[in-house]
Design a protein around this motif. Structure first.
Motif, PDB file in Angstrom:
ATOM      1  N   ASN A  95     -17.575 -23.493  20.670  1.00 26.19           N
ATOM      2  CA  ASN A  95     -16.323 -23.895  20.970  1.00 26.19           C
ATOM      3  C   ASN A  95     -16.047 -22.625  20.367  1.00 26.19           C
ATOM      4  O   ASN A  95     -15.979 -22.046  19.216  1.00 26.19           O
ATOM      5  CB  ASN A  95     -16.262 -25.686  19.204  1.00 26.19           C
ATOM      6  N   VAL A  96     -15.422 -22.416  21.147  1.00 26.53           N
ATOM      7  CA  VAL A  96     -14.344 -21.012  21.503  1.00 26.53           C
ATOM      8  C   VAL A  96     -12.928 -21.410  20.348  1.00 26.53           C
ATOM      9  O   VAL A  96     -12.185 -20.176  19.008  1.00 26.53           O
ATOM     10  CB  VAL A  96     -13.694 -20.919  22.423  1.00 26.53           C
ATOM     11  N   GLY A  97     -12.195 -22.945  20.152  1.00 24.41           N
ATOM     12  CA  GLY A  97     -10.755 -22.847  19.159  1.00 24.41           C
ATOM     13  C   GLY A  97     -11.488 -23.031  17.991  1.00 24.41           C
ATOM     14  O   GLY A  97     -10.909 -22.730  17.041  1.00 24.41           O
ATOM     15  N   VAL A  98     -12.981 -23.034  17.446  1.00 26.68           N
ATOM     16  CA  VAL A  98     -13.213 -23.101  15.391  1.00 26.68           C
ATOM     17  C   VAL A  98     -13.757 -21.606  15.580  1.00 26.68           C
ATOM     18  O   VAL A  98     -14.353 -21.020  15.868  1.00 26.68           O
ATOM     19  CB  VAL A  98     -14.460 -24.194  15.482  1.00 26.68           C
ATOM     20  N   PRO A  99     -13.252 -21.488  14.453  1.00 28.74           N
ATOM     21  CA  PRO A  99     -13.601 -19.869  14.479  1.00 28.74           C
ATOM     22  C   PRO A  99     -15.430 -20.158  13.614  1.00 28.74           C
ATOM     23  O   PRO A  99     -15.690 -20.463  12.885  1.00 28.74           O
ATOM     24  CB  PRO A  99     -13.125 -18.360  13.525  1.00 28.74           C
ATOM     25  N   PRO A 100     -16.322 -18.900  13.808  1.00 26.38           N
ATOM     26  CA  PRO A 100     -17.708 -18.986  13.151  1.00 26.38           C
ATOM     27  C   PRO A 100     -17.495 -18.952  12.105  1.00 26.38           C
ATOM     28  O   PRO A 100     -18.864 -19.006  11.476  1.00 26.38           O
ATOM     29  CB  PRO A 100     -18.161 -17.682  13.953  1.00 26.38           C
ATOM     30  N   VAL A 101     -16.521 -17.985  11.359  1.00 26.58           N
ATOM     31  CA  VAL A 101     -17.172 -17.743   9.789  1.00 26.58           C
ATOM     32  C   VAL A 101     -15.705 -18.439   9.032  1.00 26.58           C
ATOM     33  O   VAL A 101     -14.491 -18.632   9.827  1.00 26.58           O
ATOM     34  CB  VAL A 101     -16.473 -16.306   9.334  1.00 26.58           C
ATOM     35  N   PRO A 102     -15.968 -19.240   8.556  1.00 27.28           N
ATOM     36  CA  PRO A 102     -14.344 -20.233   7.913  1.00 27.28           C
ATOM     37  C   PRO A 102     -13.002 -19.282   7.945  1.00 27.28           C
ATOM     38  O   PRO A 102     -13.415 -17.703   6.779  1.00 27.28           O
ATOM     39  CB  PRO A 102     -14.871 -20.337   5.935  1.00 27.28           C
ATOM     40  N   GLN A 103     -12.471 -19.704   7.330  1.00 27.12           N
ATOM     41  CA  GLN A 103     -10.847 -19.440   7.782  1.00 27.12           C
ATOM     42  C   GLN A 103     -10.825 -18.387   5.622  1.00 27.12           C
ATOM     43  O   GLN A 103     -10.081 -17.715   6.277  1.00 27.12           O
ATOM     44  CB  GLN A 103      -9.627 -20.171   7.857  1.00 27.12           C
ATOM     45  N   ASP A 104     -10.982 -19.093   4.881  1.00 28.77           N
ATOM     46  CA  ASP A 104     -10.551 -18.797   3.627  1.00 28.77           C
ATOM     47  C   ASP A 104     -11.061 -17.509   3.247  1.00 28.77           C
ATOM     48  O   ASP A 104     -10.909 -16.270   2.711  1.00 28.77           O
ATOM     49  CB  ASP A 104     -11.379 -19.293   2.864  1.00 28.77           C
ATOM     50  N   LEU A 105     -13.074 -17.434   4.122  1.00 30.94           N
ATOM     51  CA  LEU A 105     -13.001 -15.641   3.980  1.00 30.94           C
ATOM     52  C   LEU A 105     -12.601 -14.940   4.946  1.00 30.94           C
ATOM     53  O   LEU A 105     -12.703 -13.811   4.233  1.00 30.94           O
ATOM     54  CB  LEU A 105     -15.391 -16.221   3.849  1.00 30.94           C
ATOM     55  N   VAL A 106     -12.273 -15.165   6.133  1.00 30.64           N
ATOM     56  CA  VAL A 106     -11.354 -13.891   6.755  1.00 30.64           C
ATOM     57  C   VAL A 106     -10.457 -13.538   6.407  1.00 30.64           C
ATOM     58  O   VAL A 106     -10.133 -12.727   6.310  1.00 30.64           O
ATOM     59  CB  VAL A 106     -11.676 -14.651   7.830  1.00 30.64           C
ATOM     60  N   ARG A 107      -9.600 -14.524   5.675  1.00 29.88           N
ATOM     61  CA  ARG A 107      -7.968 -13.534   4.535  1.00 29.88           C
ATOM     62  C   ARG A 107      -8.752 -13.088   3.512  1.00 29.88           C
ATOM     63  O   ARG A 107      -7.717 -12.411   3.616  1.00 29.88           O
ATOM     64  CB  ARG A 107      -7.439 -15.430   4.269  1.00 29.88           C
ATOM     65  N   GLU A 108      -9.858 -13.045   2.696  1.00 32.80           N
ATOM     66  CA  GLU A 108      -9.919 -12.886   1.773  1.00 32.80           C
ATOM     67  C   GLU A 108     -10.931 -10.444   2.135  1.00 32.80           C
ATOM     68  O   GLU A 108     -10.382  -9.459   1.824  1.00 32.80           O
ATOM     69  CB  GLU A 108     -11.295 -13.137   0.920  1.00 32.80           C
ATOM     70  N   LEU A 109     -11.274 -11.226   3.931  1.00 33.21           N
ATOM     71  CA  LEU A 109     -11.994 -10.334   3.753  1.00 33.21           C
ATOM     72  C   LEU A 109     -11.035  -9.455   5.072  1.00 33.21           C
ATOM     73  O   LEU A 109     -11.152  -7.866   5.098  1.00 33.21           O
ATOM     74  CB  LEU A 109     -13.301 -10.015   4.829  1.00 33.21           C
ATOM     75  N   ARG A 110      -9.464  -9.487   5.263  1.00 34.01           N
ATOM     76  CA  ARG A 110      -8.922  -8.888   6.131  1.00 34.01           C
ATOM     77  C   ARG A 110      -8.560  -7.700   5.089  1.00 34.01           C
ATOM     78  O   ARG A 110      -8.775  -6.605   5.792  1.00 34.01           O
ATOM     79  CB  ARG A 110      -7.490  -9.688   5.907  1.00 34.01           C
ATOM     80  N   ASN A 111      -8.212  -7.117   3.797  1.00 33.13           N
ATOM     81  CA  ASN A 111      -7.588  -6.046   4.144  1.00 33.13           C
ATOM     82  C   ASN A 111      -8.765  -5.925   1.632  1.00 33.13           C
ATOM     83  O   ASN A 111      -7.981  -7.196   0.923  1.00 33.13           O
ATOM     84  CB  ASN A 111      -6.523  -5.840   3.291  1.00 33.13           C
ATOM     85  N   VAL A 112      -8.964  -5.324   2.380  1.00 32.50           N
ATOM     86  CA  VAL A 112      -9.849  -5.385   0.590  1.00 32.50           C
ATOM     87  C   VAL A 112      -8.325  -5.396  -0.854  1.00 32.50           C
ATOM     88  O   VAL A 112      -9.032  -5.520  -2.001  1.00 32.50           O
ATOM     89  CB  VAL A 112     -11.004  -4.724   0.133  1.00 32.50           C
ATOM     90  N   TYR A 113      -7.654  -4.338  -0.210  1.00 36.07           N
ATOM     91  CA  TYR A 113      -6.736  -3.619  -1.905  1.00 36.07           C
ATOM     92  C   TYR A 113      -5.724  -4.268  -1.813  1.00 36.07           C
ATOM     93  O   TYR A 113      -5.056  -4.072  -2.969  1.00 36.07           O
ATOM     94  CB  TYR A 113      -6.626  -1.820  -1.431  1.00 36.07           C
ATOM     95  N   LYS A 114      -5.657  -6.025  -1.166  1.00 36.25           N
ATOM     96  CA  LYS A 114      -3.981  -6.563  -1.069  1.00 36.25           C
ATOM     97  C   LYS A 114      -4.510  -7.916  -1.949  1.00 36.25           C
ATOM     98  O   LYS A 114      -5.859  -7.821  -2.122  1.00 36.25           O
ATOM     99  CB  LYS A 114      -4.466  -6.613   0.581  1.00 36.25           C
TER     100      LYS A 114
END
Length: 199
Positions: free
Chosen positions: A170-189
């Protein structure tokens, strides 16, 4: 390994590779390439034909398969029980001649620029080898590459891989939870505030 053994190995390597000649004495245009059939016109293997194994342009020498053999002393092993093997030594470029493609006799070579028009209209120029004073081209040998697929005979075919990997995705649903993606986007932020759940 002792220094004496290292010096012997260096001298043997230098002898096999040949001495490097001065830049002004190096041959500028080479007509002989790896894989060519050549005739030896001087030396102990005179009037014989062989295949070029390697070319050393810095030393103006060529190693021909099975020609100019010498005995070399090596450590005694299962492959060489007497401790002596025969090794091909370099032959100078001037002692070799290319063969005529039809008669298989030694011949002089001319180099000419040949133009070829491709399907899309582009004109490509390349240097080609011809028999002296004729229009008979001496073709260059096909390049051979070592077979590196020997360990891949049990690998999965590409059709199966794509079918198993992408079937039902399913292309519409990301394979990784959205919360995790938000945290990993920038570690220094600083972590983003999570949306409050409405109950």
């Amino acid at each position: 390994m002792s220094s004496r053994a290292l010096n012997m190995m260096k001298s043997q390597k230098a002898r096999i590779e040949g001495r490097v000649v001065r830049a002004k004495d190096q041959i500028k245009t080479w007509n002989i390439v790896k894989g060519d059939k050549v005739a030896v016109i001087a030396g102990k293997d005179k009037d014989t034909i062989g295949t070029v194994k390697s070319v050393n342009r810095r030393a103006n020498t060529v190693i021909v398969e099975g020609k100019n053999l010498v005995y070399k002393h090596v450590p005694i092993t299962a492959e060489s029980p007497k401790g002596v093997v025969r090794v091909e030594m370099p032959i100078h470029y001037s002692n070799l001649m290319l063969l005529h493609p039809d008669t298989q006799t030694p011949t002089k070579v001319d180099r000419r620029q040949v133009e070829k028009t491709l399907e899309d209209g582009r004109v490509v120029k390349r240097w080609a080898r011809f028999v002296h004073n004729t229009d008979i081209e001496i073709p260059k040998p096909e390049r051979t590459y070592p077979d590196k697929t020997h360990g891949e005979k049990f690998s999965t075919p590409p059709e199966e891989v794509s079918k198993v990997t992408f079937e039902g995705l399913n292309v519409g649903v990301p394979p990784v939870p959205q919360d995790l993606v938000r945290e990993l986007r920038n570690v220094y932020k600083k972590p983003l505030p999570r949306p409050a759940s409405s109950s």
